[in-house]
Structures are given as structure tokens and as C-alpha cells.
Design a protein around this motif. Structure first.
Motif, PDB file in Angstrom:
ATOM      1  N   GLY A  21       0.804  -1.217   0.000  1.00  0.00           N
ATOM      2  CA  GLY A  21       0.000   0.000   0.000  1.00  0.00           C
ATOM      3  C   GLY A  21       0.833   1.261   0.000  1.00  0.00           C
ATOM      4  O   GLY A  21       1.960   1.287   0.500  1.00  0.00           O
ATOM      5  N   SER A  22       0.262   2.327  -0.531  1.00  0.00           N
ATOM      6  CA  SER A  22       0.979   3.592  -0.609  1.00  0.00           C
ATOM      7  C   SER A  22       0.594   4.566   0.509  1.00  0.00           C
ATOM      8  O   SER A  22       1.208   5.620   0.635  1.00  0.00           O
ATOM      9  CB  SER A  22       0.735   4.255  -1.962  1.00  0.00           C
ATOM     10  N   ALA A  23      -0.402   4.239   1.311  1.00  0.00           N
ATOM     11  CA  ALA A  23      -0.808   5.120   2.408  1.00  0.00           C
ATOM     12  C   ALA A  23       0.315   5.205   3.442  1.00  0.00           C
ATOM     13  O   ALA A  23       1.051   4.241   3.670  1.00  0.00           O
ATOM     14  CB  ALA A  23      -2.087   4.607   3.052  1.00  0.00           C
ATOM     15  N   SER A  24       0.429   6.390   4.064  1.00  0.00           N
ATOM     16  CA  SER A  24       1.481   6.555   5.072  1.00  0.00           C
ATOM     17  C   SER A  24       0.985   7.449   6.205  1.00  0.00           C
ATOM     18  O   SER A  24       0.137   8.311   6.001  1.00  0.00           O
ATOM     19  CB  SER A  24       2.739   7.156   4.442  1.00  0.00           C
ATOM     20  N   ILE A  25       1.552   7.213   7.356  1.00  0.00           N
ATOM     21  CA  ILE A  25       1.195   7.985   8.539  1.00  0.00           C
ATOM     22  C   ILE A  25       2.461   8.248   9.341  1.00  0.00           C
ATOM     23  O   ILE A  25       3.357   7.405   9.399  1.00  0.00           O
ATOM     24  CB  ILE A  25       0.148   7.235   9.389  1.00  0.00           C
ATOM     25  N   GLY A  26       2.536   9.415   9.932  1.00  0.00           N
ATOM     26  CA  GLY A  26       3.634   9.746  10.835  1.00  0.00           C
ATOM     27  C   GLY A  26       3.112   9.773  12.262  1.00  0.00           C
ATOM     28  O   GLY A  26       2.043  10.316  12.521  1.00  0.00           O
ATOM     29  N   LEU A  27       3.863   9.173  13.176  1.00  0.00           N
ATOM     30  CA  LEU A  27       3.555   9.213  14.602  1.00  0.00           C
ATOM     31  C   LEU A  27       4.758   9.823  15.295  1.00  0.00           C
ATOM     32  O   LEU A  27       5.883   9.371  15.100  1.00  0.00           O
ATOM     33  CB  LEU A  27       3.287   7.795  15.140  1.00  0.00           C
ATOM     34  N   ARG A  28       4.541  10.852  16.116  1.00  0.00           N
ATOM     35  CA  ARG A  28       5.635  11.640  16.672  1.00  0.00           C
ATOM     36  C   ARG A  28       5.615  11.687  18.194  1.00  0.00           C
ATOM     37  O   ARG A  28       4.566  11.793  18.816  1.00  0.00           O
ATOM     38  CB  ARG A  28       5.555  13.050  16.103  1.00  0.00           C
ATOM     39  N   ALA A  29       6.806  11.588  18.763  1.00  0.00           N
ATOM     40  CA  ALA A  29       7.006  11.765  20.201  1.00  0.00           C
ATOM     41  C   ALA A  29       8.225  12.654  20.412  1.00  0.00           C
ATOM     42  O   ALA A  29       9.108  12.735  19.560  1.00  0.00           O
ATOM     43  CB  ALA A  29       7.217  10.421  20.892  1.00  0.00           C
ATOM     44  N   ASP A  30       8.275  13.307  21.562  1.00  0.00           N
ATOM     45  CA  ASP A  30       9.409  14.162  21.894  1.00  0.00           C
ATOM     46  C   ASP A  30      10.299  13.463  22.914  1.00  0.00           C
ATOM     47  O   ASP A  30       9.848  12.591  23.649  1.00  0.00           O
ATOM     48  CB  ASP A  30       8.932  15.518  22.415  1.00  0.00           C
ATOM     49  N   MET A  31      11.585  13.826  22.945  1.00  0.00           N
ATOM     50  CA  MET A  31      12.563  13.090  23.752  1.00  0.00           C
ATOM     51  C   MET A  31      13.290  13.921  24.796  1.00  0.00           C
ATOM     52  O   MET A  31      13.960  13.364  25.650  1.00  0.00           O
ATOM     53  CB  MET A  31      13.644  12.479  22.844  1.00  0.00           C
ATOM     54  N   ASP A  32      13.214  15.234  24.735  1.00  0.00           N
ATOM     55  CA  ASP A  32      14.066  16.070  25.585  1.00  0.00           C
ATOM     56  C   ASP A  32      13.521  16.239  26.995  1.00  0.00           C
ATOM     57  O   ASP A  32      12.348  16.021  27.270  1.00  0.00           O
ATOM     58  CB  ASP A  32      14.286  17.442  24.946  1.00  0.00           C
ATOM     59  N   ALA A  33      14.416  16.629  27.880  1.00  0.00           N
ATOM     60  CA  ALA A  33      14.095  16.856  29.293  1.00  0.00           C
ATOM     61  C   ALA A  33      14.152  18.353  29.600  1.00  0.00           C
ATOM     62  O   ALA A  33      14.523  19.160  28.747  1.00  0.00           O
ATOM     63  CB  ALA A  33      15.082  16.101  30.176  1.00  0.00           C
ATOM     64  N   LEU A  34      13.800  18.682  30.812  1.00  0.00           N
ATOM     65  CA  LEU A  34      13.825  20.065  31.273  1.00  0.00           C
ATOM     66  C   LEU A  34      14.972  20.293  32.250  1.00  0.00           C
ATOM     67  O   LEU A  34      15.413  19.365  32.935  1.00  0.00           O
ATOM     68  CB  LEU A  34      12.513  20.393  31.984  1.00  0.00           C
ATOM     69  N   LYS A  35      15.409  21.544  32.331  1.00  0.00           N
ATOM     70  CA  LYS A  35      16.446  21.908  33.301  1.00  0.00           C
ATOM     71  C   LYS A  35      15.766  22.191  34.641  1.00  0.00           C
ATOM     72  O   LYS A  35      15.528  23.339  35.003  1.00  0.00           O
ATOM     73  CB  LYS A  35      17.257  23.102  32.798  1.00  0.00           C
ATOM     74  N   ILE A  36      15.438  21.113  35.319  1.00  0.00           N
ATOM     75  CA  ILE A  36      14.771  21.165  36.625  1.00  0.00           C
ATOM     76  C   ILE A  36      15.452  20.126  37.510  1.00  0.00           C
ATOM     77  O   ILE A  36      15.727  19.010  37.071  1.00  0.00           O
ATOM     78  CB  ILE A  36      13.270  20.830  36.498  1.00  0.00           C
ATOM     79  N   LYS A  37      15.693  20.482  38.741  1.00  0.00           N
ATOM     80  CA  LYS A  37      16.274  19.530  39.689  1.00  0.00           C
ATOM     81  C   LYS A  37      15.167  18.618  40.196  1.00  0.00           C
ATOM     82  O   LYS A  37      14.175  19.080  40.757  1.00  0.00           O
ATOM     83  CB  LYS A  37      16.940  20.244  40.855  1.00  0.00           C
ATOM     84  N   GLU A  38      15.333  17.329  40.000  1.00  0.00           N
ATOM     85  CA  GLU A  38      14.330  16.370  40.447  1.00  0.00           C
ATOM     86  C   GLU A  38      14.393  16.185  41.957  1.00  0.00           C
ATOM     87  O   GLU A  38      15.469  16.038  42.525  1.00  0.00           O
ATOM     88  CB  GLU A  38      14.512  15.024  39.742  1.00  0.00           C
ATOM     89  N   GLN A  39      13.229  16.163  42.565  1.00  0.00           N
ATOM     90  CA  GLN A  39      13.153  15.995  44.013  1.00  0.00           C
ATOM     91  C   GLN A  39      12.483  14.682  44.409  1.00  0.00           C
ATOM     92  O   GLN A  39      12.251  14.441  45.590  1.00  0.00           O
ATOM     93  CB  GLN A  39      12.422  17.188  44.635  1.00  0.00           C
ATOM     94  N   ASN A  40      12.161  13.858  43.428  1.00  0.00           N
ATOM     95  CA  ASN A  40      11.590  12.542  43.726  1.00  0.00           C
ATOM     96  C   ASN A  40      12.632  11.660  44.383  1.00  0.00           C
ATOM     97  O   ASN A  40      13.833  11.929  44.309  1.00  0.00           O
ATOM     98  CB  ASN A  40      11.083  11.870  42.444  1.00  0.00           C
ATOM     99  N   ARG A  41      12.177  10.570  44.971  1.00  0.00           N
ATOM    100  CA  ARG A  41      13.108   9.665  45.642  1.00  0.00           C
ATOM    101  C   ARG A  41      12.946   8.221  45.166  1.00  0.00           C
ATOM    102  O   ARG A  41      13.482   7.316  45.777  1.00  0.00           O
ATOM    103  CB  ARG A  41      12.902   9.745  47.155  1.00  0.00           C
TER     104      ARG A  41
END
Length: 169
Positions: free
Chosen positions: A54-74
Motif C-alpha cells: 500500500g501507498s498510504a502513510s502515517i507519521g507518529l511523533r514523540a518528543d525526547m528532551d528533558a527540562l532543566k529542573i532539579k528532580e526531588q523525587n526519591r
């Protein structure tokens, strides 16, 4: 998939610095038998899965980057990079798209092409532009593209099918 998300969460990378994340994604996609292209828009990754003629096509997108935040979880998979964390869920987005690629490669009952787009640098708004400038849509033709993003504040189990953001484009 939980292990993948926790691994990505432990090693967050800021926009255009997603080298380990990109390598992890590319390795997983290649392991599923997809055609893999790396370095699109600097650190973006594209996986291509074709089934049937088949010639049909689809794009599925996700992002990968993080934020400059100090994590406080444990919890056990807390960020190991001081001052960086996946506070916006991109570790989950990346994992969900990898899971979709895995399932579609294994069970894919479709006739066409799926493009799995792993975008860098979403947080400062430059990653998609970099991938487009690098020829994403000239090199690969997609009929439609879908992206997913978590939306804190929605009740658990609910789904919002459309949000339009105007970034002056």
C-alpha cells in the motif's frame, strides 16, 4: 516498557543533547526490524515500518528532551543528572511510541508505511523546525501526522482528542 521509561527517566538530556536517548531509540527500532535514520534535526530519529504494498502513510511523533529542573523525587529511577529531569513526560512519550513501533512491527495488520518520528528539543520549540529544515518531509512523504502529549489536569482515564497551539506559524 516500564523499564525503558525508567531508563530514559534516569538519564535525561536537554534539547539537542539527546545522544544517549537517540541511540537507545535507534537501537530499539532496529531491533524491531525497522529502517532507521538518525541525526535528523541534529539528534532526531526516524523509524520506518512498511507492510504490504500500500501507498498510504502515517507519521507518529514523540518528543525526547528533558527540562532543566532539579528532580526531588526519591524513587529508584530518579534522574542521575543533577539539574535535569523528565518533568513533562517525554520519557513516557518516547516509551509509548517505542511500544507502538514494537507492536506494529510484530502484529502490524496494515497495508502501507508508518513513520515513527522521535523529535529532539521540543521544550524550546526548535526541534521540529530543525527536523523540517533537515528535509524530513522532502525525504519522506506522509499523508497524515499525529502526535501525543500528556495533559496534566485531565482526569485519569480521560482523553482529549484535539488541542491546537498557535506558535506564530
Amino acid at each position: 516498557m516500564t523499564g525503558w521509561r525508567q531508563q530514559i527517566h534516569r538519564q535525561p538530556e536537554f534539547g539537542f543533547e539527546e545522544k544517549e536517548t537517540s541511540a537507545f531509540v535507534a537501537s530499539k527500532l532496529a531491533g524491531y526490524g525497522l529502517e532507521v535514520h538518525t541525526g535528523i534535526g541534529r539528534t532526531g530519529v526516524l523509524g520506518i515500518l512498511k507492510k504490504g504494498s500500500g501507498s498510504a502513510s502515517i507519521g507518529l511523533r514523540a518528543d525526547m528532551d528533558a527540562l532543566k529542573i532539579k528532580e526531588q523525587n526519591r524513587f529508584a529511577h530518579v534522574s542521575q543528572r543533577d539539574g535535569l529531569m523528565h518533568a513533562c513526560g517525554h520519557d513516557g512519550h518516547t516509551t509509548m511510541l517505542l511500544g507502538a513501533a514494537s507492536e506494529l512491527a510484530r502484529e502490524g495488520n496494515f497495508n502501507g508505511t508508518v513513520y515513527f518520528i522521535f523529535q529532539p528539543a521540543e521544550e524550546h520549540g526548535l526541534g521540529a523546525k530543525a527536523m523540517i529544515a533537515d528535509g524530513l518531509f522532502e525525504r519522506w512523504q506522509m499523508d497524515e501526522i499525529y502526535a501525543m502529549h500528556n495533559l496534566p489536569g485531565l482526569p485519569a482515564g480521560s482523553f482529549c482528542d484535539e488541542i491546537r497551539l498557535d506558535h506564530g506559524q
